[in-house]
Design a protein around this motif. Structure first.
Motif, PDB file in Angstrom:
ATOM      1  N   LEU A  73     -87.373   7.464  -8.858  1.00 54.73           N
ATOM      2  CA  LEU A  73     -86.774   6.109  -9.367  1.00 54.73           C
ATOM      3  C   LEU A  73     -86.174   6.451 -10.551  1.00 54.73           C
ATOM      4  O   LEU A  73     -85.040   5.942 -10.866  1.00 54.73           O
ATOM      5  N   TRP A 159     -83.754  -3.826  -4.320  1.00 56.09           N
ATOM      6  CA  TRP A 159     -83.430  -3.222  -2.942  1.00 56.09           C
ATOM      7  C   TRP A 159     -82.858  -4.465  -2.166  1.00 56.09           C
ATOM      8  O   TRP A 159     -82.665  -5.398  -2.477  1.00 56.09           O
ATOM      9  N   ILE A 205     -90.334   2.308  -3.871  1.00 56.67           N
ATOM     10  CA  ILE A 205     -90.337   1.835  -5.085  1.00 56.67           C
ATOM     11  C   ILE A 205     -91.577   1.119  -5.655  1.00 56.67           C
ATOM     12  O   ILE A 205     -91.857   0.360  -5.188  1.00 56.67           O
TER      13      ILE A 205
END
Length: 365
Positions: A73, A159, A205
């Protein structure tokens, strides 16, 4: 927690200004909320279900995701910051407005704003509401336009699922209604609908598997009779979850990795051709699920690890589809599904999604 200035939730005030109106909102049982949504008597944005602190096992899964994917990330945050500059979206001498979409976009927005500032870009970070079927908060956008030029506004989310929010951004009730051309930036874009994304991979994530305790103790946005014509969309401050809050710890951890210069080898921004292929794969998967599981309403299908997680946490899931129950990426989802007695089935490899949740039908479709 919020002080007398702009709402910052449990974040530092320098990290974000939530353009939301704090309200008091009674919660409603998840099953009853689902019945109301599917009957059409209420819109989902009118109601909130209770948010509880995750149990020990689930938090262990979160910390494992942080250990497994934190560096990835951080690398994606650096990649996006560099790409925004390379595209000329953050011109020298201008102060850009990063408008993250509450609430999944908020921790990502904090991280990206910090990364841009380290690159000598002046940036203000706002978190604003967008609601499927109701559009984006125009009052919040007008607030931003009083401080920034329309061409300096960038929208951010964590996302994409199946592209519903991107469609909302580009619809008649989106930013174009107040003169802003929407540009959507996300970390992961398995649906292929963002203008800029770091990856197409449906990966964990870490912030995507938690709710308010990683998003500044701010609830999902609310749009009901408490919101006047001049108000921002509403939210509830989740004070009862303060002992469990990891919002600052999460962004500080990922930011430290980004500062350390975390880079991803052989990574490039998705091309237009790649995005078109992803959109087609998404449509193929949705069509298969609708046919195979007799789902008339596409809104009941929640593709992607993060979207499936939210569905299992906040909705009444009928089943969870995963590529592999033993895969580390879906460990937390399988745990949740087993705790709630949700059917787990195999997801066909028709796309890059690694998990899909199907919301239960609460009546005749």
């Amino acid at each position: 927690m919020t002080g007398s200035g702009p709402l910052s939730g449990s974040y530092d005030a320098s990290d974000v200004a939530f353009l939301l109106k704090p309200i008091t909102q009674p919660t409603i049982d998840i099953a009853e909320k689902e019945r109301r949504i599917q009957s059409g008597s209420f819109h989902y944005s009118q109601m909130l279900s209770p948010e509880h602190a995750p149990d020990v096992d689930y938090m262990a899964a979160y910390h494992q995701a942080l250990a497994d994917n934190g560096a990835t990330l951080a690398g994606h945050i650096n990649l996006l910051a560099d790409a925004i500059i390379a595209r000329g979206w953050a011109p020298s001498g201008k102060r850009i407005a990063l408008a993250s979409l509450a609430r999944a976009g908020t921790p990502i927005g904090v991280l990206l704003a910090r990364a841009l500032r380290r690159r000598d870009i002046a940036v203000d970070h706002y978190s604003i509401s967008i609601i499927r079927g109701r559009g984006i908060d125009h009052n919040a956008l007008r607030h931003i336009l009083q401080r920034h030029d329309a061409g300096d506004v960038i929208f951010l989310d964590g996302w994409t699922g199946k592209g519903a929010i991107a469609q909302e951004l580009r619809g008649p009730d989106g930013p174009s209604a107040v003169g802003i051309t929407p540009r959507l930036v996300v970390v992961a874009d398995p649906a292929g609908v963002a203008d800029l994304a770091a990856t197409a991979q449906d990966y964990v994530i870490p912030s995507g598997i938690l709710n308010g305790i990683v998003s500044g103790l701010v609830s999902r946005s609310v749009l009901n009779e408490q919101i006047g014509t001049g108000d921002f969309h509403g939210c509830v401050i989740l004070e009862h979850l303060a002992p469990h809050d990891v919002s600052r710890a999460f962004v500080d951890h990922i930011d430290a990795l980004a500062i350390a210069g975390e880079q991803l080898p052989n990574t490039q921004i998705l091309s237009g051709e790649a995005r078109a292929s992803l959109r087609q794969a998404c449509e193929t998967l949705l069509a298969f699920i609708q046919h195979h599981y007799h789902v008339a309403d596409r809104n009941r299908i929640k593709p992607g690890i993060a979207e499936a997680t939210r569905a299992v946490l906040r909705r009444v899931p009928d089943r969870l589809l995963v590529c592999d129950e033993d895969e580390a990426a879906v460990r937390h989802l399988v745990l949740l599904a087993r705790q709630k007695g949700v059917i787990i089935a195999r997801l066909p490899t028709l796309s890059g999604y690694r998990a899909v949740a199907i919301i239960a039908a609460m009546g005749d479709e």
